[in-house]
Design a protein around this motif. Sequence first.
Motif, short mmCIF file in Angstrom:
data_model
loop_
_atom_site.label_atom_id
_atom_site.label_comp_id
_atom_site.label_asym_id
_atom_site.label_seq_id
_atom_site.Cartn_x
_atom_site.Cartn_y
_atom_site.Cartn_z
N ASN A 15 -14.76 -63.64 28.48
CA ASN A 15 -15.71 -63.34 27.36
C ASN A 15 -16.10 -61.86 27.47
OD1 ASN A 15 -16.43 -65.57 25.27
ND2 ASN A 15 -17.03 -66.80 26.96
N ASP A 16 -16.29 -61.35 28.47
CA ASP A 16 -16.68 -60.15 28.81
C ASP A 16 -15.42 -59.10 28.24
OD1 ASP A 16 -18.78 -58.24 29.90
OD2 ASP A 16 -16.87 -57.41 30.99
N LEU A 17 -14.32 -59.34 28.27
CA LEU A 17 -13.37 -58.50 27.61
C LEU A 17 -13.40 -58.64 26.31
CD1 LEU A 17 -10.66 -56.67 28.36
CD2 LEU A 17 -9.28 -58.70 27.92
N ILE A 18 -13.53 -59.86 25.65
CA ILE A 18 -13.36 -60.04 24.30
C ILE A 18 -14.82 -59.27 23.65
CG2 ILE A 18 -13.71 -61.83 22.42
CD1 ILE A 18 -11.78 -63.58 23.80
N GLY A 19 -16.06 -59.45 24.41
CA GLY A 19 -17.20 -58.95 23.87
C GLY A 19 -17.29 -57.46 23.71
N ARG A 20 -16.64 -57.00 24.93
CA ARG A 20 -16.42 -55.42 24.98
C ARG A 20 -15.65 -55.02 23.62
NH1 ARG A 20 -18.84 -53.18 29.38
NH2 ARG A 20 -19.47 -54.63 30.75
N GLY A 59 -20.52 -60.64 10.73
CA GLY A 59 -20.32 -62.06 11.09
C GLY A 59 -19.28 -62.23 12.30
N ILE A 60 -18.46 -61.51 12.25
CA ILE A 60 -17.23 -61.68 13.34
C ILE A 60 -17.99 -61.09 14.37
CG2 ILE A 60 -15.11 -60.64 14.04
CD1 ILE A 60 -14.25 -60.60 11.03
N MET A 61 -18.38 -59.92 14.37
CA MET A 61 -18.97 -59.42 15.67
C MET A 61 -20.29 -60.69 16.29
SD MET A 61 -20.05 -55.41 15.11
CE MET A 61 -21.83 -55.74 15.18
N PHE A 62 -20.97 -61.18 15.50
CA PHE A 62 -21.85 -62.10 16.00
C PHE A 62 -21.24 -63.31 16.48
CE2 PHE A 62 -24.65 -65.64 15.34
CZ PHE A 62 -25.95 -65.48 15.79
N MET A 63 -20.30 -63.76 15.88
CA MET A 63 -19.57 -65.04 16.32
C MET A 63 -19.02 -64.87 17.47
SD MET A 63 -19.02 -67.41 12.83
CE MET A 63 -18.34 -65.96 11.86
N GLY A 65 -18.77 -62.26 19.56
CA GLY A 65 -19.67 -61.78 20.68
C GLY A 65 -20.63 -62.66 21.23
N ALA A 66 -20.78 -63.92 20.87
CA ALA A 66 -21.74 -64.89 21.30
C ALA A 66 -21.75 -65.22 22.64
CB ALA A 66 -21.98 -66.05 20.35
N GLY A 67 -20.37 -65.67 23.14
CA GLY A 67 -19.85 -65.81 24.48
C GLY A 67 -20.43 -64.70 25.55
N MET A 150 -17.84 -70.04 22.99
CA MET A 150 -19.17 -70.49 23.39
C MET A 150 -19.11 -71.81 24.35
SD MET A 150 -21.95 -68.52 22.70
CE MET A 150 -23.06 -69.85 22.76
N LEU A 151 -18.10 -72.65 23.79
CA LEU A 151 -17.85 -73.72 24.73
C LEU A 151 -17.42 -73.72 26.25
CD1 LEU A 151 -18.18 -77.13 24.25
CD2 LEU A 151 -15.85 -77.02 23.70
N LEU A 152 -16.44 -72.42 26.10
CA LEU A 152 -15.90 -72.28 27.39
C LEU A 152 -16.99 -71.43 28.07
CD1 LEU A 152 -12.47 -70.88 26.28
CD2 LEU A 152 -12.88 -72.77 28.02
#
Length: 181
Positions: A15-20, A59-63, A65-67, A150-152
């Motif tokens: 999630n850190d990698l995906i969020g960045r 919307g893509i950034m929000f969804m 990047g939520a994790g 988010m589940l993960l």
Amino acid sequence: MRFLGNFVRAIDGLNDLIGRGVAWLVIPMVVITFLVATLRYGFAIGWVSMQESYMWLYGIMFMVGAGYTLLHGGHVRVDVFYRPASARYKAWVDLFGSLFLLMPVIIMILMYSYPYVVTSWHRLEGSHETGGLPGLFLYKSVILVFCVLMLLQGMSLAARSVLVLAGHKEFEINEEEHEGV
């Protein structure tokens, strides 16, 4: 316990990698927003597809990047009681919050959105606006990606809480890391 620790590190790393990575979508979103405003108010020119593109990027950034946001403590929480609390208290709050609030809600969103995404793919659904973007079915698929990430992350938060309650101090949430997120 070693498995839980590896699980937490793997999910947090993912999630850190995906969020960045998804954070870089801010640049095209800002450029497109600037172009939309400049063309509309400066030259009376506008395209529905251009307007939709920056809304979809947001919307893509929000969804997606939520994790990342949950991982780094940027989610909504009442810090009046949480912040000054002990690590064990925080672990209990995070454990119950993950198991009885976050994960059930995400599972419900996943269950209810999945049929809509599948239907959208069968139709190859596009924008409902004339001149809009054609790939609405792809955009709707991001809802499923959001749910999985988010589940993960909720599972990781629950596992982290179990580790903290078992005395593994290296998994305690460091408040300094969360500043500025």
